[in-house]
Design an enzyme around this catalytic site. Structure first.
Site, PDB file in Angstrom:
ATOM      1  N   HIS A  82       1.012  -1.327  -0.073  1.00  0.00           N
ATOM      2  CA  HIS A  82      -0.162   0.008   0.270  1.00  0.00           C
ATOM      3  C   HIS A  82       0.927   1.304   0.054  1.00  0.00           C
ATOM      4  O   HIS A  82       1.794   1.134   0.626  1.00  0.00           O
ATOM      5  CB  HIS A  82      -0.790   0.093   1.221  1.00  0.00           C
ATOM      6  CG  HIS A  82      -1.897  -0.921   0.888  1.00  0.00           C
ATOM      7  ND1 HIS A  82      -2.276  -1.769   0.027  1.00  0.00           N
ATOM      8  CD2 HIS A  82      -3.173  -1.429   1.911  1.00  0.00           C
ATOM      9  CE1 HIS A  82      -3.404  -2.306   0.178  1.00  0.00           C
ATOM     10  NE2 HIS A  82      -4.156  -2.217   1.337  1.00  0.00           N
ATOM     11  N   LYS A 448     -12.606   5.254   7.822  1.00  0.00           N
ATOM     12  CA  LYS A 448     -12.917   6.400   6.919  1.00  0.00           C
ATOM     13  C   LYS A 448     -14.674   6.602   6.916  1.00  0.00           C
ATOM     14  O   LYS A 448     -15.261   7.707   6.952  1.00  0.00           O
ATOM     15  CB  LYS A 448     -12.526   6.258   5.580  1.00  0.00           C
ATOM     16  CG  LYS A 448     -12.902   7.344   4.594  1.00  0.00           C
ATOM     17  CD  LYS A 448     -12.033   7.182   3.386  1.00  0.00           C
ATOM     18  CE  LYS A 448     -12.497   8.043   2.333  1.00  0.00           C
ATOM     19  NZ  LYS A 448     -13.760   7.386   1.304  1.00  0.00           N
TER      20      LYS A 448
END
Length: 785
Positions: A82, A448
């Site tokens: 990532h 999120k």
């Protein structure tokens, strides 16, 4: 800072960036030094295997129960690419060389002349760092990320993992290997157009080459020392017969050897082992077709040595090589393939070509090298069953792993899996795979989506519900934790995080990701790699006996956390998702759009999608990275203060003392708040267009931050953050004043870069220093996304 010329700002940034690289290295080196000191003092180190066994003994756990737990222990650490690793590999290599030089300075026998040479070498390395650009010129490709991931195996993991397994078996004799490694690098197709059939093939080929090259070197070194003579020590008939067979099957090579080492059978046998490994590396015949055959030859050598009264020799270099082969095989780390449910649903050409590549690599490398298909964005049973259908069309028997990564999908995870297990074909697949089921929970997107507290709680609840389901359905469950490096993405100390999880079914089975900059922090230096591997394994061992781990909550605790989560969820959603002015504020207040200029990962910062849903397509990593840069760190705490105010402080303090999950949650909050600085964040307000919304939104952020700090201090019973951890508190206090100038310069560079009246040349001049400010702040805070 604002008054400095651009060139001077760039130099100041570089100076502080290199300074923090050296500070990080010094801190890491001192941690290792302290660890050695503890060993000399015969103190049981914290978060170690020895401490885990000591806790079992204090809890009066029967030795048979400990042995049983050790036999079912399963920990898999999965490296991912990532895009949060801002440090280039050439810089990481320099850090490794510097660490070795620092270790030499600790040698009590170091002479003055030798010290001068070491210090000169240190100065040389620092000069090289100063003149090496820490900012990449080009975005790395997936193939570059594959090489980067393998670098950690080459530099540390291949060595220290074997040492940890040896130490584990000294404490728990005869136990199977309790841990292994996995990787997504090359197999993670979710939102990355650069990943696909070619990178899957390349990832496993490169891993195979590294493994075989390592074994070739070790076997040659072993042959050089195993000069045992058949005239002096007996040799087993089995070994003699094996050498005769090698001479027939490798007749050409036997002719090259002629009569060398005829009276040194171990050396002669290892010569043939070496040749078979070379043939495997060169795809020639006859070579080892799998690591199983290679391990069988090493086992044969072990038996012969022991029969010949050379057990100490068998327990030395040969045993180390056997453990390494046991852990890593010819594939090093099992490659997982991840695709998004939407792409599976459409049935794209890339999916079909990818599964064809999976079929080919499984034939070449064996099913142990790739056996998992992860479905991100899972929201329904059809997403899982669709993945099964697509795999079965190619005749692939893979473990289909749903990834639940939003609040809604986590809440329905157990129900979804119940319906999946009700499917006859899926149930048969599970049965053929040993009645084992794997489910992944995502911390990034859930954070999120719903904020830190709610994401943590819904993941905890989902795990409990899934464990109950596994118990009822008679299957073994492995929970795969998609944790990131920062607290907002499930990060934090691994040992505490593992102990904070609810018991699985069976307990002591888990899998977790090691992402981005976390990989280099944990595994860049061999000593730290051992320390971090041991901490993860020790926690997994403790979690295998839940009554010792203390991870089960009370009914009151569940009720309180449910209420807290609901309050935090409403506060976070209202601020982030429901305020129509928040997105514009966020894009001006943080360097979110400029992060795309930093070439730190092959994956785009936003998912592909139709329309103009900026926030919906924004990945969780840059979302958190941007808030880290301006020192606000909002995703890791917003909503918690509001929630804690709704509960009684006495109940929360009791919960903190009694429940590992809540204690870990609050401790991570405290660490995050200590790293944040609203004074510095306020400096970024000048980048936001003046409006009533600007003052309102920032006012709400500042109020919630103050509320959260006060609540955390009340829960832990302290007057200031990290009061109970003076070493970490001092480290942060020493760091922050040196980070502040970089933030101040970054604000000025953002102002220059965003100036609508600036020429293209002026913006371009500001661009590279701006990127250096991003890398420098990330290194200073030891965190990106």
């Amino acid at each position: 800072m604002a008054g400095l010329a651009l060139e001077r700002q760039a130099l100041v940034l570089r100076a502080f960036a290199v300074y923090f690289q050296l500070v990080n290295l010094a801190e890491q080196h001192h941690r290792l030094r302290r660890r050695r000191q503890y060993e000399h003092e015969r103190r049981v180190p914290r978060e170690s295997l020895a401490e885990a066994l000591s806790r079992f003994q204090r809890a009066a756990v029967e030795p048979e129960a400990v042995e049983q737990a050790a036999r079912q222990l399963s920990l898999e650490l999965v490296l991912t690419a990532h895009p949060t690793e801002a440090t280039r590999r050439s810089v990481l290599a320099a850090h490794l060389r510097l660490s070795r030089l620092l270790a030499q300075l600790d040698d009590a026998a170091l002479t003055p002349a030798r010290r001068r040479r070491v210090e000169a070498a240190l100065a040389e390395e620092i000069t090289l760092l100063w003149q090496t650009d820490e900012v990449r010129t080009h975005r790395p490709r997936v193939v570059d990320e594959i090489r980067h991931g393998l670098w950690f195996f080459e530099q540390s993991l291949l060595r220290v993992a074997e040492l940890l397994l040896a130490d584990y078996r000294r404490l728990v004799p005869g136990a199977p290997a309790p841990f292994r490694f996995g990787t997504w690098i090359g197999g993670d197709l979710d939102g990355n157009p650069g990943a696909g059939p070619e990178t899957i093939t390349d990832a496993l080929e490169q891993a195979r080459v590294l493994a075989l090259t390592t074994y070739v070197r070790e076997v040659r070194e072993l042959a050089q020392v195993l000069g045992i003579s058949s005239q002096l020590a007996p040799v087993s008939p089995e070994l003699t017969a094996s050498i005769d067979q090698d001479e027939r099957e490798l007749a050409g090579y036997a002719d090259e050897l002629e009569d060398r080492n005829l009276d040194e059978p171990y050396r002669r046998k290892l010569s043939f082992v070496w040749r078979r490994l070379r043939n495997a590396l060169e795809d020639a015949e006859p070579g080892y077709t799998s690591s199983v055959a290679f391990a069988a030859d090493l086992d044969l050598l072990d038996r012969s040595l022991r029969a010949g009264r050379a057990g100490r020799v068998a327990d030395g270099r040969l045993a180390a090589l056997r453990r390494r082969v046991e852990l890593f095989g010819f594939h090093l780390a099992k490659l997982d393939v991840r695709v998004h449910a939407d792409e599976l649903r459409v049935g794209s050409d890339r999916i079909r070509e990818t599964l064809a590549a999976v079929e080919r690599v499984r034939e070449r490398h064996g099913p142990e090298a790739l056996d998992t298909l992860i479905v991100s964005g899972t929201t329904s049973p059809d997403d899982v069953l669709n993945a099964r259908d697509v795999a079965e069309e190619r005749g692939l028997e893979l473990s289909i792993v749903p990834l639940f990564e939003t609040i809604a999908s986590l809440r329905s995870a157990a129900e979804t899996m119940e319906r999946v297990l009700d499917d006859t074909r899926f149930a048969r697949l599970v049965e053929r795979r040993g009645s084992r089921v794997e489910v992944m929970v995502g911390y990034s997107d859930s954070g999120k989506d719903g904020g830190y507290l709610t994401a943590q709680w819904e993941i905890f609840r989902a795990q409990r519900a899934l464990a109950d389901l596994a118990r009822r359905r008679g299957v073994e469950l492995t929970i795969f934790h998609g944790r990131g490096g920062s607290a907002g993405r499930g990060g934090g100390p691994t040992h505490a995080a593992i102990l904070a999880q609810p018991p699985g079914h069976p307990p002591g089975r888990l899998k977790l990701t090691e992402q981005g900059e976390t990989v280099s922090f944990k595994y860049g230096l061999p000593g730290l790699a051992y320390r971090n591997l041991e901490a993860a394994l020790a926690a997994t061992f403790l979690s295998s006996i839940p009554e010792v781990a203390g991870s089960e909550p009370s009914a009151e605790g569940v009720s309180i956390l449910g209420d807290l989560s609901e309050h935090a969820f409403r506060a976070y959603r209202a601020a982030v998702h429901e305020d129509e002015h928040f997105l514009r504020f966020f894009r001006q207040f943080t360097p979110i759009d400029e992060l795309a200029l930093l070439e730190i990962g092959s994956r785009p910062s936003r998912r592909p999608a139709e329309g103009d849903d900026y926030f919906g397509t924004l990945r969780a990593i840059p979302w958190i990275f941007a808030w880290t840069q301006n020192r606000c760190l909002l995703p890791a705490w917003y909503g918690c203060g509001t929630a804690f105010e709704e509960a009684g402080s006495r109940e929360l303090r009791r919960l903190y003392r009694q429940w590992a999950f809540f204690r870990s949650l609050v401790d991570n909050l405290e660490m995050t708040l200590a790293k944040s600085s609203l004074d510095i964040a306020e400096g970024y307000l000048g980048l936001v267009a003046l409006s009533p919304e600007r003052e309102r939104i920032y006012g709400a952020i500042a109020t919630e931050h103050e509320r959260t700090v006060a609540a955390v201090l009340g829960i832990v019973g302290a007057r200031e953050l990290l009061e109970r951890q003076p070493t970490i508190q001092r480290s942060i206090r020493l760091r922050n004043p040196y980070v502040d100038p970089m933030n101040a310069i970054q604000v000025e560079l953002l102002r220059r870069y965003r100036d609508p009246d600036a020429s293209a040349r002026e913006r371009d001049r500001a661009r590279r220093p701006l990127l250096r400010s991003i890398s420098g702040i990330a290194a200073a805070l030891r965190n990106t996304g």
